[in-house]
Design a protein around this motif. Structure first.
Motif, PDB file in Angstrom:
ATOM      1  N   ILE A   1       0.844  -1.187   0.000  1.00  0.00           N
ATOM      2  CA  ILE A   1       0.000   0.000   0.000  1.00  0.00           C
ATOM      3  C   ILE A   1       0.885   1.244   0.000  1.00  0.00           C
ATOM      4  O   ILE A   1       1.853   1.326   0.759  1.00  0.00           O
ATOM      5  CB  ILE A   1      -0.914   0.028   1.248  1.00  0.00           C
ATOM      6  CG1 ILE A   1      -1.815  -1.210   1.276  1.00  0.00           C
ATOM      7  CG2 ILE A   1      -1.744   1.306   1.285  1.00  0.00           C
ATOM      8  CD1 ILE A   1      -2.786  -1.305   0.131  1.00  0.00           C
ATOM      9  N   SER A   2       0.553   2.190  -0.864  1.00  0.00           N
ATOM     10  CA  SER A   2       1.225   3.490  -0.807  1.00  0.00           C
ATOM     11  C   SER A   2       0.297   4.473  -0.107  1.00  0.00           C
ATOM     12  O   SER A   2      -0.916   4.483  -0.346  1.00  0.00           O
ATOM     13  CB  SER A   2       1.593   3.992  -2.201  1.00  0.00           C
ATOM     14  OG  SER A   2       0.453   4.339  -2.945  1.00  0.00           O
TER      15      SER A   2
ATOM     16  N   HIS B   1       4.994  13.132  -2.446  1.00  0.00           N
ATOM     17  CA  HIS B   1       5.600  11.998  -1.765  1.00  0.00           C
ATOM     18  C   HIS B   1       4.557  10.960  -1.363  1.00  0.00           C
ATOM     19  O   HIS B   1       3.423  11.301  -1.022  1.00  0.00           O
ATOM     20  CB  HIS B   1       6.353  12.464  -0.507  1.00  0.00           C
ATOM     21  CG  HIS B   1       7.517  13.362  -0.805  1.00  0.00           C
ATOM     22  ND1 HIS B   1       7.384  14.729  -0.914  1.00  0.00           N
ATOM     23  CD2 HIS B   1       8.823  13.073  -1.037  1.00  0.00           C
ATOM     24  CE1 HIS B   1       8.567  15.259  -1.190  1.00  0.00           C
ATOM     25  NE2 HIS B   1       9.451  14.281  -1.274  1.00  0.00           N
ATOM     26  N   ARG B   2       4.984   9.701  -1.414  1.00  0.00           N
ATOM     27  CA  ARG B   2       4.160   8.604  -0.915  1.00  0.00           C
ATOM     28  C   ARG B   2       5.051   7.635  -0.151  1.00  0.00           C
ATOM     29  O   ARG B   2       6.193   7.391  -0.537  1.00  0.00           O
ATOM     30  CB  ARG B   2       3.446   7.876  -2.063  1.00  0.00           C
ATOM     31  CG  ARG B   2       2.406   8.747  -2.763  1.00  0.00           C
ATOM     32  CD  ARG B   2       1.586   7.977  -3.769  1.00  0.00           C
ATOM     33  NE  ARG B   2       0.650   8.853  -4.454  1.00  0.00           N
ATOM     34  CZ  ARG B   2      -0.260   8.456  -5.326  1.00  0.00           C
ATOM     35  NH1 ARG B   2      -0.354   7.165  -5.623  1.00  0.00           N
ATOM     36  NH2 ARG B   2      -1.066   9.314  -5.901  1.00  0.00           N
TER      37      ARG B   2
ATOM     38  N   ILE C   1     -11.651  11.068   5.364  1.00  0.00           N
ATOM     39  CA  ILE C   1     -10.996  12.253   4.818  1.00  0.00           C
ATOM     40  C   ILE C   1      -9.482  12.208   5.014  1.00  0.00           C
ATOM     41  O   ILE C   1      -8.728  12.914   4.342  1.00  0.00           O
ATOM     42  CB  ILE C   1     -11.589  13.530   5.459  1.00  0.00           C
ATOM     43  CG1 ILE C   1     -11.306  14.750   4.589  1.00  0.00           C
ATOM     44  CG2 ILE C   1     -11.082  13.705   6.868  1.00  0.00           C
ATOM     45  CD1 ILE C   1     -12.007  14.718   3.258  1.00  0.00           C
ATOM     46  N   GLU C   2      -9.007  11.353   5.935  1.00  0.00           N
ATOM     47  CA  GLU C   2      -7.571  11.226   6.196  1.00  0.00           C
ATOM     48  C   GLU C   2      -6.979   9.993   5.523  1.00  0.00           C
ATOM     49  O   GLU C   2      -5.792   9.719   5.668  1.00  0.00           O
ATOM     50  CB  GLU C   2      -7.332  11.136   7.712  1.00  0.00           C
ATOM     51  CG  GLU C   2      -7.826  12.352   8.487  1.00  0.00           C
ATOM     52  CD  GLU C   2      -7.769  12.133   9.987  1.00  0.00           C
ATOM     53  OE1 GLU C   2      -7.613  10.957  10.402  1.00  0.00           O
ATOM     54  OE2 GLU C   2      -7.874  13.119  10.734  1.00  0.00           O
ATOM     55  N   ARG C   3      -7.780   9.270   4.791  1.00  0.00           N
ATOM     56  CA  ARG C   3      -7.375   7.971   4.252  1.00  0.00           C
ATOM     57  C   ARG C   3      -7.027   8.119   2.771  1.00  0.00           C
ATOM     58  O   ARG C   3      -7.886   8.038   1.906  1.00  0.00           O
ATOM     59  CB  ARG C   3      -8.514   6.976   4.445  1.00  0.00           C
ATOM     60  CG  ARG C   3      -8.144   5.520   4.265  1.00  0.00           C
ATOM     61  CD  ARG C   3      -9.382   4.651   4.355  1.00  0.00           C
ATOM     62  NE  ARG C   3     -10.029   4.737   5.649  1.00  0.00           N
ATOM     63  CZ  ARG C   3     -11.344   4.789   5.829  1.00  0.00           C
ATOM     64  NH1 ARG C   3     -12.151   4.773   4.805  1.00  0.00           N
ATOM     65  NH2 ARG C   3     -11.848   4.864   7.042  1.00  0.00           N
ATOM     66  N   SER C   4      -5.743   8.331   2.476  1.00  0.00           N
ATOM     67  CA  SER C   4      -5.274   8.451   1.088  1.00  0.00           C
ATOM     68  C   SER C   4      -4.411   7.234   0.773  1.00  0.00           C
ATOM     69  O   SER C   4      -3.183   7.276   0.850  1.00  0.00           O
ATOM     70  CB  SER C   4      -4.485   9.747   0.901  1.00  0.00           C
ATOM     71  OG  SER C   4      -5.302  10.872   1.154  1.00  0.00           O
TER      72      SER C   4
END
Length: 267
Positions: free
Chosen positions: A15-16, A23-24, A44-47
């Motif tokens: 998972i990135s 950046h990831r 909303i914080e889950r990218s």
């Protein structure tokens, strides 16, 4: 990336995590760990993105999108997505084609796909994932070749078909997808309105339906509503119920097409 590709990813997922626009961070999760992460984080914080490498087998997935303001002549935004689902159900289940009425057929097709919606006020956008675990592609590059072959063959059939409203002089040279789109651009409205009875895949798809996959981009150039750029080495695929950093539209299960209420554990 090469280091990640050589890992044994059979029981874990790479998972990135998007941390800023440039950046990831990459991490490995088991399915159970990923479920816990979902349960303890706000949408909303889950990218989060899944990394797909050339060593990963994949289910068929298709991205569908077009910009609304550039395609105001599309009156029914559901024709294109349903057409796409019918095509790939037909091709991925070619040994199991039952005679069904249209509504029953669509309901049956929807049972095999997870449908995620990423539409905004600017564009219509869906992600379709074929949920049958018995049908896997070697990797996403192989899947991309399959998708492109299907699209190319379909466009070629359209250019070769003849009816009272449409006829292009016989073509003999080899045409790419881009070449075929250029050929068809003057006829898109005719195909949508006059080729309702012209069959592309007999009993499944009409040419009028398929023509709703031919759309204008932001530069008003004819293109495909199917994104063919997502089948590359080390592709990162946004996960269910995740957002792009700085955006507020997550990737939820679509409720118009898919009425199943799926939890994180089933997705």
């Amino acid at each position: 990336m090469d280091h990640l590709s050589n890992q044994n990813l059979k029981n874990i997922t790479c998972i990135s995590i998007e941390t800023d626009n440039n950046h990831r961070q990459f991490s490995y999760f088991t399915i159970d760990e990923l479920i816990i992460l979902y349960q303890h984080s706000n949408v909303i914080e889950r990218s989060l993105y899944e990394l797909m490498t050339p060593v990963n087998q994949v289910k068929a997935y298709i991205d569908f999108e077009y910009y609304i303001d550039n395609n105001l002549d599309i009156k029914n935004s559901h024709i294109g997505p349903i057409c796409l689902l019918k095509i790939f159900y037909f091709l991925l289940n070619f040994l199991d084609h039952n005679d069904q009425h249209n509504n029953d057929q669509i309901a049956h097709i929807l049972q095999q796909f997870l449908i995620l919606e990423a539409s905004t006020s600017e564009k219509i956008s869906y992600h379709f994932i074929h949920a049958n675990p018995s049908i896997l592609f070697e990797n996403n590059i192989t899947l991309g070749l399959f998708i492109k072959a299907v699209i190319h063959y379909s466009l070629l059939l359209i250019t070769q078909h003849k009816c009272s409203s449409f006829q292009i002089d016989s073509i003999s040279q080899k045409y790419t997808i881009s070449d075929l789109l250029i050929l068809l651009k003057p006829y898109v409205n005719t195909l949508r309105t006059c080729c309702i009875q012209c069959q592309l895949y007999i009993g499944y798809i009409t040419i009028a339906e398929f023509s709703h996959l031919l759309v204008l981009d932001k530069q008003n150039q004819l293109t495909l509503a199917v994104d063919l750029n997502v089948y590359c080495k080390n592709q990162q695929f946004r996960l269910f119920d995740s957002v792009k950093l700085g955006k507020t539209n997550p990737l939820p299960q679509d409720e118009h097409y898919d009425h199943r209420k799926l939890s994180y554990t089933t997705v």
